[in-house]
Scaffold this motif. Structure first.
Motif, PDB file in Angstrom:
ATOM      1  N   ALA A 125     -40.019   1.029  -0.188  1.00  0.00           N
ATOM      2  CA  ALA A 125     -40.886   1.551  -1.249  1.00  0.00           C
ATOM      3  C   ALA A 125     -40.885   3.069  -1.339  1.00  0.00           C
ATOM      4  N   VAL A 126     -40.513   3.769  -0.261  1.00  0.00           N
ATOM      5  CA  VAL A 126     -40.550   5.236  -0.285  1.00  0.00           C
ATOM      6  C   VAL A 126     -39.176   5.864  -0.014  1.00  0.00           C
ATOM      7  N   ARG A 127     -38.118   5.072  -0.002  1.00  0.00           N
ATOM      8  CA  ARG A 127     -36.810   5.620   0.344  1.00  0.00           C
ATOM      9  C   ARG A 127     -36.293   6.626  -0.674  1.00  0.00           C
ATOM     10  N   GLY A 128     -36.639   6.435  -1.930  1.00  0.00           N
ATOM     11  CA  GLY A 128     -36.190   7.373  -2.954  1.00  0.00           C
ATOM     12  C   GLY A 128     -36.715   8.772  -2.699  1.00  0.00           C
ATOM     13  N   ARG A 129     -38.014   8.898  -2.447  1.00  0.00           N
ATOM     14  CA  ARG A 129     -38.585  10.229  -2.224  1.00  0.00           C
ATOM     15  C   ARG A 129     -38.117  10.819  -0.886  1.00  0.00           C
ATOM     16  N   VAL A 130     -37.874   9.947   0.111  1.00  0.00           N
ATOM     17  CA  VAL A 130     -37.387  10.429   1.405  1.00  0.00           C
ATOM     18  C   VAL A 130     -35.975  10.996   1.269  1.00  0.00           C
ATOM     19  N   LEU A 131     -35.097  10.268   0.585  1.00  0.00           N
ATOM     20  CA  LEU A 131     -33.724  10.742   0.397  1.00  0.00           C
ATOM     21  C   LEU A 131     -33.699  12.004  -0.466  1.00  0.00           C
ATOM     22  N   ALA A 132     -34.594  12.077  -1.459  1.00  0.00           N
ATOM     23  CA  ALA A 132     -34.671  13.288  -2.284  1.00  0.00           C
ATOM     24  C   ALA A 132     -35.145  14.474  -1.448  1.00  0.00           C
ATOM     25  N   LEU A 133     -36.140  14.237  -0.593  1.00  0.00           N
ATOM     26  CA  LEU A 133     -36.634  15.315   0.268  1.00  0.00           C
ATOM     27  C   LEU A 133     -35.558  15.750   1.251  1.00  0.00           C
ATOM     28  N   TYR A 134     -34.843  14.790   1.819  1.00  0.00           N
ATOM     29  CA  TYR A 134     -33.728  15.135   2.710  1.00  0.00           C
ATOM     30  C   TYR A 134     -32.646  15.896   1.943  1.00  0.00           C
ATOM     31  N   GLY A 135     -32.463  15.546   0.671  1.00  0.00           N
ATOM     32  CA  GLY A 135     -31.461  16.228  -0.146  1.00  0.00           C
ATOM     33  C   GLY A 135     -31.733  17.706  -0.335  1.00  0.00           C
ATOM     34  N   THR A 136     -32.987  18.138  -0.127  1.00  0.00           N
ATOM     35  CA  THR A 136     -33.292  19.565  -0.258  1.00  0.00           C
ATOM     36  C   THR A 136     -32.678  20.383   0.867  1.00  0.00           C
ATOM     37  N   ALA A 137     -32.219  19.720   1.942  1.00  0.00           N
ATOM     38  CA  ALA A 137     -31.638  20.463   3.071  1.00  0.00           C
ATOM     39  C   ALA A 137     -30.390  21.228   2.654  1.00  0.00           C
ATOM     40  N   MET A 138     -29.568  20.627   1.786  1.00  0.00           N
ATOM     41  CA  MET A 138     -28.331  21.293   1.379  1.00  0.00           C
ATOM     42  C   MET A 138     -28.606  22.583   0.600  1.00  0.00           C
ATOM     43  N   PRO A 139     -29.409  22.546  -0.479  1.00  0.00           N
ATOM     44  CA  PRO A 139     -29.714  23.813  -1.156  1.00  0.00           C
ATOM     45  C   PRO A 139     -30.515  24.776  -0.299  1.00  0.00           C
ATOM     46  N   ALA A 140     -31.374  24.252   0.578  1.00  0.00           N
ATOM     47  CA  ALA A 140     -32.130  25.144   1.469  1.00  0.00           C
ATOM     48  C   ALA A 140     -31.187  25.882   2.395  1.00  0.00           C
ATOM     49  N   GLY A 141     -30.199  25.163   2.935  1.00  0.00           N
ATOM     50  CA  GLY A 141     -29.202  25.817   3.783  1.00  0.00           C
ATOM     51  C   GLY A 141     -28.384  26.830   3.014  1.00  0.00           C
TER      52      GLY A 141
END
Length: 401
Positions: A125-141
């Motif tokens: 139920a929350v995997r979409g927002r988790v993967l999106a939040l994890y996806g911020t690591a690339m632009p943050a880096g």
């Protein structure tokens, strides 16, 4: 929803970006220090890329059937952090190459283990927002690493060796912040009785093909965009870096707000997710083409801003589809295979760009890669017809909670 696991895994991904981003900025200083050509360093980077391509499969084999993904992720994070720190003390180009190779091998955990681990830590139920939040690591880096290097080399006037020593320490601290991460076990939430592998799942085959086509857009665009802005509009390094940072910041904002909406769409009807991905892919491809052919700099920057903001959204959404139709025990291997597909697509796209560039210039080359992006959108959209059949159901006891 506990945020620590996704933040910890994201921190590992950010520390991974440090060595790669820093190498791009400090390459002239490194080659000058060793008295070698840029071609020698490029050859070492090519070897590192081979290691990055092979390592995920080794990582998948290492953790097969065992709940040790968190421990391996943290351990490999320490390996690439130590390798980053050790680069500060190398005295010849071949030792540098060996450390880059070690770092590349350790990088395999990010590709193979991070998203499958998140899928077992968090319920569907929350995997979409988790993967999106994890996806911020690339632009943050992409923001933090160049800024850190610029601050150390510019404001503090440190040489490249001192910069790498500091980056190594920062990377180690980032990995320490993830030390409380634990593996909950494989297939914690999923009923695997009806799971299918890549060869049997029509959805996975199509998603893999879309990933290859997407690689033909992503990898060349990231390389040739900077060249186009310099050659066509005369933007210097500082201006291009500032623009890239702004695009990454925008992507972070969009990713953090997208996740909840993505979960809502997936829970209401999983068949709608491929359509969303297709629209984002198409929008990204068209934006890059528009930016390359725009007659004025403001229009070009606006179009590229749209393209670079949409691009980081694609991998989390495609990963959500992949996880949803892949058996938990096979997710690491599938993620590894998808990473290879993206790399192969990037190589083909680079070859296409080089060929088109000779005939039509950089603008024509960047515009040409919009075509694979459109193809990727069409392929991923077709999975709407198969995803419902291939979907891994949630365990009954989870549904009854």
């Amino acid at each position: 929803m506990r945020l620590y696991p996704v933040i910890a895994i994201g921190m590992l991904a950010i520390t991974d970006a440090f060595v790669n981003q820093a190498l791009g900025v400090l390459a002239p200083d490194i080659t000058g220090s060793f008295g070698v050509s840029t071609g020698v360093l490029t050859s070492l980077l090519a070897i590192q890329l081979i290691a990055v391509g092979v390592a995920p499969f080794a990582m998948s084999a290492l953790v097969r059937g065992r709940p040790i993904r968190a421990a391996v992720s943290i351990g490999t994070g320490f390996v690439w952090s130590i390798a980053t720190f050790a680069i500060a003390f190398v005295h010849d180009i071949w030792t540098l190459g060996a450390l880059l190779l070690v770092s590349g091998l350790a990088n395999g955990s990010q590709i193979a283990l991070h998203s499958p681990l998140l899928a077992d830590i968090y319920p569907p139920a929350v995997r979409g927002r988790v993967l999106a939040l994890y996806g911020t690591a690339m632009p943050a880096g992409a923001i933090l690493s160049p800024l850190t290097v610029s601050a150390l080399a510019g404001w503090l006037d440190l040489d490249w060796r001192a910069v790498y020593a500091v980056l190594g320490v920062l990377s180690l601290l980032g990995c320490l912040s993830a030390s409380r991460l634990r593996d909950p076990g494989i297939g914690r939430y999923d009923d695997v009785a009806s799971a299918r592998g890549l060869l049997r799942s029509r959805t996975l085959r199509r998603v893999f093909a879309a990933f290859v086509a997407y690689g033909m857009l992503l990898v060349p665009a990231a390389t040739f965009l900077s060249v186009h802005l310099k050659e066509r509009w005369g933007l210097d390094t500082d201006a291009r870096g500032l623009f890239s940072a702004c695009c990454s910041a925008m992507a972070i904002v969009v990713l953090t707000t997208l996740g909840r909406r993505l979960d809502s769409i997936f829970q209401s009807d999983p068949r709608r997710v491929p359509a969303v991905v297709a629209w984002v892919l198409t929008g990204s491809a068209v934006a890059f083409a528009a930016g390359a052919t725009a007659p004025a700099l403001p229009l070009s920057l606006a179009a590229f801003l749209v393209g670079l903001t949409l691009t980081p959204l694609i991998v989390p959404m495609i990963t959500l589809i992949m996880i949803s139709v892949t058996a938990p025990s096979g997710r690491s291997y599938t993620a590894s295979l998808f990473g290879i597909g993206l790399a192969v697509g990037g190589l083909v796209g680079a070859g296409l760009l080089s060929t088109v560039e000779k005939a039509y210039g950089t603008a024509g080359a960047v515009a040409a890669i919009a075509l694979p992006g459109l193809v990727a959108g069409l392929i991923i959209a077709s999975t709407a017809r198969t995803i419902q059949t291939d979907l891994i159901p949630v365990r009954e006891e989870i549904l009854n909670v």
